[in-house]
Scaffold this motif. Structure first.
Motif, PDB file in Angstrom:
ATOM      1  N   MET A  92      -1.846   7.634  -6.720  1.00 47.12           N
ATOM      2  CA  MET A  92      -2.727   7.279  -7.829  1.00 47.12           C
ATOM      3  C   MET A  92      -1.884   6.670  -8.922  1.00 47.12           C
ATOM      4  O   MET A  92      -0.805   7.151  -9.227  1.00 47.12           O
ATOM      5  CB  MET A  92      -3.417   8.549  -8.336  1.00 47.12           C
ATOM      6  CG  MET A  92      -4.569   8.384  -9.270  1.00 47.12           C
ATOM      7  SD  MET A  92      -4.333   7.783 -10.951  1.00 47.12           S
ATOM      8  CE  MET A  92      -3.072   8.814 -11.569  1.00 47.12           C
ATOM      9  N   GLU A  93      -2.373   5.607  -9.480  1.00 45.35           N
ATOM     10  CA  GLU A  93      -1.709   5.017 -10.636  1.00 45.35           C
ATOM     11  C   GLU A  93      -2.753   4.487 -11.612  1.00 45.35           C
ATOM     12  O   GLU A  93      -3.884   4.192 -11.230  1.00 45.35           O
ATOM     13  CB  GLU A  93      -0.710   3.925 -10.229  1.00 45.35           C
ATOM     14  CG  GLU A  93      -1.336   2.714  -9.587  1.00 45.35           C
ATOM     15  CD  GLU A  93      -0.313   1.655  -9.223  1.00 45.35           C
ATOM     16  OE1 GLU A  93       0.583   1.378 -10.043  1.00 45.35           O
ATOM     17  OE2 GLU A  93      -0.424   1.097  -8.126  1.00 45.35           O
ATOM     18  N   LEU A  94      -2.354   4.407 -12.872  1.00 47.37           N
ATOM     19  CA  LEU A  94      -3.185   3.781 -13.891  1.00 47.37           C
ATOM     20  C   LEU A  94      -2.617   2.395 -14.140  1.00 47.37           C
ATOM     21  O   LEU A  94      -1.417   2.241 -14.351  1.00 47.37           O
ATOM     22  CB  LEU A  94      -3.147   4.577 -15.197  1.00 47.37           C
ATOM     23  CG  LEU A  94      -3.794   5.955 -15.188  1.00 47.37           C
ATOM     24  CD1 LEU A  94      -3.762   6.552 -16.590  1.00 47.37           C
ATOM     25  CD2 LEU A  94      -5.219   5.903 -14.672  1.00 47.37           C
TER      26      LEU A  94
ATOM     27  N   ILE B 188      -8.108   3.145 -12.487  1.00 52.60           N
ATOM     28  CA  ILE B 188      -7.527   4.181 -11.648  1.00 52.60           C
ATOM     29  C   ILE B 188      -7.442   3.574 -10.247  1.00 52.60           C
ATOM     30  O   ILE B 188      -8.460   3.185  -9.673  1.00 52.60           O
ATOM     31  CB  ILE B 188      -8.400   5.454 -11.627  1.00 52.60           C
ATOM     32  CG1 ILE B 188      -8.585   6.013 -13.042  1.00 52.60           C
ATOM     33  CG2 ILE B 188      -7.783   6.496 -10.684  1.00 52.60           C
ATOM     34  CD1 ILE B 188      -9.624   7.126 -13.132  1.00 52.60           C
ATOM     35  N   MET B 189      -6.224   3.463  -9.754  1.00 55.82           N
ATOM     36  CA  MET B 189      -5.990   2.846  -8.449  1.00 55.82           C
ATOM     37  C   MET B 189      -5.495   3.911  -7.471  1.00 55.82           C
ATOM     38  O   MET B 189      -4.620   4.710  -7.808  1.00 55.82           O
ATOM     39  CB  MET B 189      -4.952   1.727  -8.550  1.00 55.82           C
ATOM     40  CG  MET B 189      -5.288   0.642  -9.564  1.00 55.82           C
ATOM     41  SD  MET B 189      -6.771  -0.306  -9.173  1.00 55.82           S
ATOM     42  CE  MET B 189      -6.264  -1.135  -7.685  1.00 55.82           C
ATOM     43  N   VAL B 190      -6.048   3.908  -6.277  1.00 56.86           N
ATOM     44  CA  VAL B 190      -5.612   4.803  -5.214  1.00 56.86           C
ATOM     45  C   VAL B 190      -5.317   3.936  -3.992  1.00 56.86           C
ATOM     46  O   VAL B 190      -6.228   3.281  -3.469  1.00 56.86           O
ATOM     47  CB  VAL B 190      -6.688   5.869  -4.890  1.00 56.86           C
ATOM     48  CG1 VAL B 190      -6.262   6.717  -3.699  1.00 56.86           C
ATOM     49  CG2 VAL B 190      -6.969   6.738  -6.106  1.00 56.86           C
ATOM     50  N   GLU B 191      -4.056   3.909  -3.607  1.00 60.62           N
ATOM     51  CA  GLU B 191      -3.632   3.080  -2.474  1.00 60.62           C
ATOM     52  C   GLU B 191      -4.154   1.653  -2.613  1.00 60.62           C
ATOM     53  O   GLU B 191      -4.741   1.098  -1.685  1.00 60.62           O
ATOM     54  CB  GLU B 191      -4.067   3.719  -1.158  1.00 60.62           C
ATOM     55  CG  GLU B 191      -3.430   5.071  -0.917  1.00 60.62           C
ATOM     56  CD  GLU B 191      -3.927   5.755   0.333  1.00 60.62           C
ATOM     57  OE1 GLU B 191      -4.778   5.187   1.059  1.00 60.62           O
ATOM     58  OE2 GLU B 191      -3.461   6.876   0.594  1.00 60.62           O
ATOM     59  N   GLU B 192      -3.985   1.094  -3.790  1.00 58.67           N
ATOM     60  CA  GLU B 192      -4.372  -0.281  -4.122  1.00 58.67           C
ATOM     61  C   GLU B 192      -5.883  -0.520  -4.148  1.00 58.67           C
ATOM     62  O   GLU B 192      -6.335  -1.657  -4.204  1.00 58.67           O
ATOM     63  CB  GLU B 192      -3.668  -1.282  -3.205  1.00 58.67           C
ATOM     64  CG  GLU B 192      -2.152  -1.209  -3.326  1.00 58.67           C
ATOM     65  CD  GLU B 192      -1.436  -2.257  -2.506  1.00 58.67           C
ATOM     66  OE1 GLU B 192      -2.037  -3.312  -2.211  1.00 58.67           O
ATOM     67  OE2 GLU B 192      -0.269  -2.007  -2.179  1.00 58.67           O
ATOM     68  N   ASN B 193      -6.670   0.555  -4.108  1.00 55.33           N
ATOM     69  CA  ASN B 193      -8.124   0.444  -4.201  1.00 55.33           C
ATOM     70  C   ASN B 193      -8.595   0.906  -5.572  1.00 55.33           C
ATOM     71  O   ASN B 193      -8.082   1.892  -6.112  1.00 55.33           O
ATOM     72  CB  ASN B 193      -8.808   1.306  -3.138  1.00 55.33           C
ATOM     73  CG  ASN B 193      -8.533   0.818  -1.742  1.00 55.33           C
ATOM     74  OD1 ASN B 193      -8.723  -0.351  -1.430  1.00 55.33           O
ATOM     75  ND2 ASN B 193      -8.055   1.715  -0.898  1.00 55.33           N
ATOM     76  N   LEU B 194      -9.596   0.216  -6.118  1.00 58.93           N
ATOM     77  CA  LEU B 194     -10.217   0.654  -7.368  1.00 58.93           C
ATOM     78  C   LEU B 194     -10.908   1.988  -7.145  1.00 58.93           C
ATOM     79  O   LEU B 194     -11.723   2.123  -6.229  1.00 58.93           O
ATOM     80  CB  LEU B 194     -11.275  -0.353  -7.826  1.00 58.93           C
ATOM     81  CG  LEU B 194     -10.799  -1.597  -8.546  1.00 58.93           C
ATOM     82  CD1 LEU B 194     -11.959  -2.582  -8.699  1.00 58.93           C
ATOM     83  CD2 LEU B 194     -10.220  -1.256  -9.891  1.00 58.93           C
TER      84      LEU B 194
ATOM     85  N   LEU C 158     -15.114   7.065  -9.002  1.00 55.64           N
ATOM     86  CA  LEU C 158     -16.096   6.887  -7.935  1.00 55.64           C
ATOM     87  C   LEU C 158     -16.191   8.170  -7.094  1.00 55.64           C
ATOM     88  O   LEU C 158     -15.192   8.873  -6.910  1.00 55.64           O
ATOM     89  CB  LEU C 158     -15.702   5.701  -7.050  1.00 55.64           C
ATOM     90  CG  LEU C 158     -15.774   4.323  -7.715  1.00 55.64           C
ATOM     91  CD1 LEU C 158     -15.046   3.286  -6.866  1.00 55.64           C
ATOM     92  CD2 LEU C 158     -17.218   3.919  -7.952  1.00 55.64           C
ATOM     93  N   HIS C 159     -17.382   8.446  -6.584  1.00 53.41           N
ATOM     94  CA  HIS C 159     -17.631   9.693  -5.848  1.00 53.41           C
ATOM     95  C   HIS C 159     -16.625   9.940  -4.725  1.00 53.41           C
ATOM     96  O   HIS C 159     -16.192  11.073  -4.511  1.00 53.41           O
ATOM     97  CB  HIS C 159     -19.054   9.709  -5.274  1.00 53.41           C
ATOM     98  CG  HIS C 159     -20.089  10.013  -6.303  1.00 53.41           C
ATOM     99  ND1 HIS C 159     -20.421  11.294  -6.646  1.00 53.41           N
ATOM    100  CD2 HIS C 159     -20.844   9.207  -7.068  1.00 53.41           C
ATOM    101  CE1 HIS C 159     -21.353  11.267  -7.587  1.00 53.41           C
ATOM    102  NE2 HIS C 159     -21.625  10.018  -7.861  1.00 53.41           N
TER     103      HIS C 159
ATOM    104  N   ALA D 248      -5.276  11.273 -13.248  1.00 50.35           N
ATOM    105  CA  ALA D 248      -5.545  10.126 -14.126  1.00 50.35           C
ATOM    106  C   ALA D 248      -5.605  10.574 -15.582  1.00 50.35           C
ATOM    107  O   ALA D 248      -5.036   9.927 -16.471  1.00 50.35           O
ATOM    108  CB  ALA D 248      -6.843   9.437 -13.713  1.00 50.35           C
ATOM    109  N   PHE D 249      -6.287  11.685 -15.826  1.00 52.12           N
ATOM    110  CA  PHE D 249      -6.374  12.237 -17.179  1.00 52.12           C
ATOM    111  C   PHE D 249      -4.994  12.622 -17.694  1.00 52.12           C
ATOM    112  O   PHE D 249      -4.615  12.289 -18.812  1.00 52.12           O
ATOM    113  CB  PHE D 249      -7.317  13.440 -17.170  1.00 52.12           C
ATOM    114  CG  PHE D 249      -7.254  14.297 -18.399  1.00 52.12           C
ATOM    115  CD1 PHE D 249      -7.499  13.770 -19.658  1.00 52.12           C
ATOM    116  CD2 PHE D 249      -6.961  15.646 -18.296  1.00 52.12           C
ATOM    117  CE1 PHE D 249      -7.444  14.569 -20.793  1.00 52.12           C
ATOM    118  CE2 PHE D 249      -6.903  16.455 -19.417  1.00 52.12           C
ATOM    119  CZ  PHE D 249      -7.138  15.909 -20.672  1.00 52.12           C
ATOM    120  N   ARG D 250      -4.210  13.309 -16.873  1.00 48.99           N
ATOM    121  CA  ARG D 250      -2.871  13.743 -17.272  1.00 48.99           C
ATOM    122  C   ARG D 250      -1.990  12.550 -17.627  1.00 48.99           C
ATOM    123  O   ARG D 250      -1.301  12.549 -18.637  1.00 48.99           O
ATOM    124  CB  ARG D 250      -2.216  14.562 -16.158  1.00 48.99           C
ATOM    125  CG  ARG D 250      -0.873  15.169 -16.573  1.00 48.99           C
ATOM    126  CD  ARG D 250      -0.090  15.707 -15.399  1.00 48.99           C
ATOM    127  NE  ARG D 250       0.328  14.670 -14.459  1.00 48.99           N
ATOM    128  CZ  ARG D 250       1.316  13.801 -14.695  1.00 48.99           C
ATOM    129  NH1 ARG D 250       1.972  13.822 -15.828  1.00 48.99           N
ATOM    130  NH2 ARG D 250       1.630  12.903 -13.778  1.00 48.99           N
TER     131      ARG D 250
END
Length: 166
Positions: free
Chosen positions: A1-3, A58-64, A91-92, A103-105
Motif C-alpha cells: 500500500m502506498e499513498l 491509496i494504491m495497492v499493487e499499482e491499483n487504485l 473501495l469495498h 493509509a490513515f497512519r
C-alpha cells in the motif's frame, strides 16, 4: 500500500472516486444528486489551487484502492487544529485488510500535528473503523465529542468529532 499525491492531471480520476464515496455516504446524510445525476464535490478544485489541501490516492499493487483528503481548516472553530481528515474512502474490495489503517497512519505521519476528524454517527462501519484506528494510532490518547454543536450533516444529524495528535 502506498499513498500517491493526486496531480492536477488526475483530477477526473479523483472526481470519479469521490462520486462513489458520496453515493455510499448518501445513505447516511441523505444528500440528493444534482440535475446531472451527480453528487459533486464543491471543494475539489481547491485541492489543486490551494496550499492547505492534500489529496492522495491509496494504491495497492499499482491499483487504485481509494483516497485520503487532508486540509488545514478546522472542522470546529473553537478548538486549535493543524489538520482535518476532509475525506477518506476505500473501495469495498480493500476493506477489512488493514489497508485503511495503514493509509490513515501514513497520512498522519506525513501531516504531524493536532487533528480533527468528524464522522456521521449513523455510519456504523465508519464509527468502528475510526474508533479502532485512532485508538491504535494514538495508543488511546484522544478525545471524542459526540454530537458536537454546529457540525450537522445534510440530514440534520450532528457529527461526532475526534481530537488527537500525530
Amino acid at each position: 500500500m502506498e499513498l500517491v499525491r493526486v496531480r492536477k492531471e488526475d483530477r477526473e480520476i479523483l472526481a470519479n472516486l469521490l462520486e462513489k464515496h458520496l453515493y455510499e455516504f448518501s445513505q447516511w446524510d441523505l444528500k440528493e444528486v444534482n440535475p446531472l445525476g451527480l453528487y459533486g464535490y464543491q471543494y475539489l478544485d481547491y485541492y489543486f489551487t490551494e496550499e492547505n489541501r492534500w489529496a492522495y490516492f491509496i494504491m495497492v499493487e499499482e491499483n487504485l484502492a481509494g483516497f485520503v483528503m487532508v486540509i488545514t481548516l478546522p472542522e470546529v472553530h473553537d478548538r486549535e487544529t493543524d489538520f482535518q481528515m476532509a475525506e477518506f474512502f476505500l473501495l469495498h474490495k480493500y476493506r477489512r485488510k488493514g489497508i485503511g489503517y495503514e493509509a490513515f497512519r501514513r497520512a498522519a505521519d506525513m501531516h504531524r500535528g493536532k487533528w480533527q476528524l468528524k464522522l456521521h454517527p449513523g455510519n456504523i462501519p465508519s464509527v468502528h473503523f475510526w474508533e479502532k484506528s485512532i485508538s491504535r494510532l494514538t495508543e488511546g490518547d484522544y478525545e471524542l465529542v459526540k454530537a458536537y454543536p454546529g457540525t450537522d450533516y445534510e440530514d440534520g444529524t450532528p457529527g461526532d468529532v475526534y481530537f488527537f495528535e500525530s
